[in-house]
Design a protein around this motif. Structure first.
Motif, PDB file in Angstrom:
ATOM      1  N   THR A   1     -35.713 -43.561 -15.734  1.00 35.28           N
ATOM      2  CA  THR A   1     -37.041 -43.020 -15.443  1.00 35.28           C
ATOM      3  C   THR A   1     -37.921 -44.100 -14.823  1.00 35.28           C
ATOM      4  O   THR A   1     -38.620 -43.856 -13.828  1.00 35.28           O
ATOM      5  CB  THR A   1     -37.694 -42.466 -16.722  1.00 35.28           C
ATOM      6  OG1 THR A   1     -36.870 -41.433 -17.253  1.00 35.28           O
ATOM      7  CG2 THR A   1     -39.080 -41.911 -16.441  1.00 35.28           C
ATOM      8  N   GLN A   2     -37.858 -45.311 -15.358  1.00 31.52           N
ATOM      9  CA  GLN A   2     -38.639 -46.415 -14.805  1.00 31.52           C
ATOM     10  C   GLN A   2     -38.192 -46.738 -13.385  1.00 31.52           C
ATOM     11  O   GLN A   2     -39.017 -46.992 -12.501  1.00 31.52           O
ATOM     12  CB  GLN A   2     -38.522 -47.643 -15.705  1.00 31.52           C
ATOM     13  CG  GLN A   2     -39.232 -47.489 -17.025  1.00 31.52           C
ATOM     14  CD  GLN A   2     -38.928 -48.630 -17.993  1.00 31.52           C
ATOM     15  OE1 GLN A   2     -38.169 -49.544 -17.687  1.00 31.52           O
ATOM     16  NE2 GLN A   2     -39.519 -48.564 -19.176  1.00 31.52           N
ATOM     17  N   PHE A   3     -36.884 -46.719 -13.173  1.00 29.97           N
ATOM     18  CA  PHE A   3     -36.369 -46.985 -11.829  1.00 29.97           C
ATOM     19  C   PHE A   3     -36.851 -45.907 -10.862  1.00 29.97           C
ATOM     20  O   PHE A   3     -37.287 -46.212  -9.744  1.00 29.97           O
ATOM     21  CB  PHE A   3     -34.843 -47.062 -11.837  1.00 29.97           C
ATOM     22  CG  PHE A   3     -34.270 -47.315 -10.469  1.00 29.97           C
ATOM     23  CD1 PHE A   3     -34.265 -48.595  -9.941  1.00 29.97           C
ATOM     24  CD2 PHE A   3     -33.752 -46.276  -9.712  1.00 29.97           C
ATOM     25  CE1 PHE A   3     -33.753 -48.832  -8.672  1.00 29.97           C
ATOM     26  CE2 PHE A   3     -33.245 -46.513  -8.448  1.00 29.97           C
ATOM     27  CZ  PHE A   3     -33.239 -47.788  -7.921  1.00 29.97           C
ATOM     28  N   LEU A   4     -36.759 -44.657 -11.279  1.00 28.47           N
ATOM     29  CA  LEU A   4     -37.222 -43.545 -10.447  1.00 28.47           C
ATOM     30  C   LEU A   4     -38.702 -43.716 -10.096  1.00 28.47           C
ATOM     31  O   LEU A   4     -39.099 -43.579  -8.941  1.00 28.47           O
ATOM     32  CB  LEU A   4     -36.985 -42.221 -11.168  1.00 28.47           C
ATOM     33  CG  LEU A   4     -37.500 -40.949 -10.496  1.00 28.47           C
ATOM     34  CD1 LEU A   4     -36.866 -40.757  -9.131  1.00 28.47           C
ATOM     35  CD2 LEU A   4     -37.229 -39.748 -11.386  1.00 28.47           C
TER      36      LEU A   4
ATOM     37  N   ALA B   1     -43.106 -45.403  -6.324  1.00 29.86           N
ATOM     38  CA  ALA B   1     -44.218 -46.337  -6.118  1.00 29.86           C
ATOM     39  C   ALA B   1     -44.095 -47.098  -4.798  1.00 29.86           C
ATOM     40  O   ALA B   1     -45.099 -47.546  -4.245  1.00 29.86           O
ATOM     41  CB  ALA B   1     -44.315 -47.315  -7.287  1.00 29.86           C
ATOM     42  N   THR B   2     -42.877 -47.220  -4.268  1.00 27.67           N
ATOM     43  CA  THR B   2     -42.702 -47.917  -2.988  1.00 27.67           C
ATOM     44  C   THR B   2     -43.334 -47.150  -1.841  1.00 27.67           C
ATOM     45  O   THR B   2     -43.570 -47.706  -0.782  1.00 27.67           O
ATOM     46  CB  THR B   2     -41.206 -48.123  -2.655  1.00 27.67           C
ATOM     47  OG1 THR B   2     -40.593 -46.852  -2.442  1.00 27.67           O
ATOM     48  CG2 THR B   2     -40.490 -48.917  -3.728  1.00 27.67           C
ATOM     49  N   GLY B   3     -43.573 -45.858  -2.064  1.00 25.79           N
ATOM     50  CA  GLY B   3     -44.163 -45.035  -1.012  1.00 25.79           C
ATOM     51  C   GLY B   3     -43.142 -44.339  -0.133  1.00 25.79           C
ATOM     52  O   GLY B   3     -43.497 -43.574   0.758  1.00 25.79           O
ATOM     53  N   ASN B   4     -41.856 -44.616  -0.371  1.00 28.93           N
ATOM     54  CA  ASN B   4     -40.819 -43.961   0.424  1.00 28.93           C
ATOM     55  C   ASN B   4     -40.583 -42.518   0.006  1.00 28.93           C
ATOM     56  O   ASN B   4     -40.032 -41.733   0.768  1.00 28.93           O
ATOM     57  CB  ASN B   4     -39.502 -44.739   0.332  1.00 28.93           C
ATOM     58  CG  ASN B   4     -39.602 -46.101   0.990  1.00 28.93           C
ATOM     59  OD1 ASN B   4     -40.316 -46.273   1.966  1.00 28.93           O
ATOM     60  ND2 ASN B   4     -38.904 -47.074   0.443  1.00 28.93           N
ATOM     61  N   TYR B   5     -40.985 -42.187  -1.205  1.00 28.99           N
ATOM     62  CA  TYR B   5     -40.796 -40.845  -1.757  1.00 28.99           C
ATOM     63  C   TYR B   5     -42.108 -40.397  -2.378  1.00 28.99           C
ATOM     64  O   TYR B   5     -42.765 -41.164  -3.073  1.00 28.99           O
ATOM     65  CB  TYR B   5     -39.680 -40.828  -2.805  1.00 28.99           C
ATOM     66  CG  TYR B   5     -38.396 -41.434  -2.291  1.00 28.99           C
ATOM     67  CD1 TYR B   5     -37.520 -40.692  -1.516  1.00 28.99           C
ATOM     68  CD2 TYR B   5     -38.081 -42.763  -2.558  1.00 28.99           C
ATOM     69  CE1 TYR B   5     -36.362 -41.259  -1.015  1.00 28.99           C
ATOM     70  CE2 TYR B   5     -36.928 -43.330  -2.072  1.00 28.99           C
ATOM     71  CZ  TYR B   5     -36.070 -42.577  -1.299  1.00 28.99           C
ATOM     72  OH  TYR B   5     -34.920 -43.133  -0.809  1.00 28.99           O
ATOM     73  N   ALA B   6     -42.457 -39.136  -2.151  1.00 26.76           N
ATOM     74  CA  ALA B   6     -43.721 -38.631  -2.689  1.00 26.76           C
ATOM     75  C   ALA B   6     -43.585 -38.180  -4.135  1.00 26.76           C
ATOM     76  O   ALA B   6     -44.526 -38.286  -4.914  1.00 26.76           O
ATOM     77  CB  ALA B   6     -44.225 -37.475  -1.823  1.00 26.76           C
ATOM     78  N   THR B   7     -42.393 -37.676  -4.483  1.00 25.32           N
ATOM     79  CA  THR B   7     -42.184 -37.107  -5.814  1.00 25.32           C
ATOM     80  C   THR B   7     -40.777 -37.432  -6.300  1.00 25.32           C
ATOM     81  O   THR B   7     -39.904 -37.773  -5.496  1.00 25.32           O
ATOM     82  CB  THR B   7     -42.337 -35.572  -5.794  1.00 25.32           C
ATOM     83  OG1 THR B   7     -41.271 -35.026  -4.994  1.00 25.32           O
ATOM     84  CG2 THR B   7     -43.684 -35.131  -5.242  1.00 25.32           C
ATOM     85  N   PRO B   8     -40.542 -37.269  -7.603  1.00 20.21           N
ATOM     86  CA  PRO B   8     -39.163 -37.422  -8.089  1.00 20.21           C
ATOM     87  C   PRO B   8     -38.205 -36.459  -7.390  1.00 20.21           C
ATOM     88  O   PRO B   8     -37.070 -36.814  -7.089  1.00 20.21           O
ATOM     89  CB  PRO B   8     -39.278 -37.109  -9.584  1.00 20.21           C
ATOM     90  CG  PRO B   8     -40.680 -37.464  -9.938  1.00 20.21           C
ATOM     91  CD  PRO B   8     -41.493 -37.102  -8.717  1.00 20.21           C
ATOM     92  N   SER B   9     -38.666 -35.268  -7.084  1.00 19.83           N
ATOM     93  CA  SER B   9     -37.820 -34.290  -6.388  1.00 19.83           C
ATOM     94  C   SER B   9     -37.380 -34.817  -5.028  1.00 19.83           C
ATOM     95  O   SER B   9     -36.219 -34.646  -4.634  1.00 19.83           O
ATOM     96  CB  SER B   9     -38.555 -32.964  -6.213  1.00 19.83           C
ATOM     97  OG  SER B   9     -38.719 -32.334  -7.444  1.00 19.83           O
TER      98      SER B   9
END
Length: 85
Positions: free
Chosen positions: A13-16, A21-29
């Motif tokens: 979960t922390q890794f996800l 947080a890097t901004g490459n992904y907006a959501t876990p989905s």
């Protein structure tokens, strides 16, 4: 679209969360969809390679020289990947 619920250990979960947080992904989905798409592409590529190997002609026995060449290449790759202290 299907909604799934998953359970992750705290470490994952922390890794996800760090990936988001890097901004490459907006959501876990978004992140999980990307992983699944990459896995699909990897599997398709591997299937292509396997079929190329099957269709490349009859198999030939590996010789001692073949194995020596492989060992040398692996050792060279390992020595290039090892950081110099």
């Amino acid at each position: 679209m299907t909604q799934l619920s998953i359970t992750l250990p705290d470490e994952l979960t922390q890794f996800l969360q760090s990936q988001i947080a890097t901004g490459n992904y907006a959501t876990p989905s978004d992140y999980i969809q990307t992983l699944i798409q990459q896995d699909q592409a990897r599997r398709a590529h591997l299937e292509t390679l396997v079929l190329e190997g099957i269709n490349s002609g009859p198999a030939t026995p590996m010789t001692s020289d073949d194995w020596a060449t492989i060992r040398t290449a692996v050792n060279q790759n390992l020595s290039q990947d090892t950081p110099n202290d």
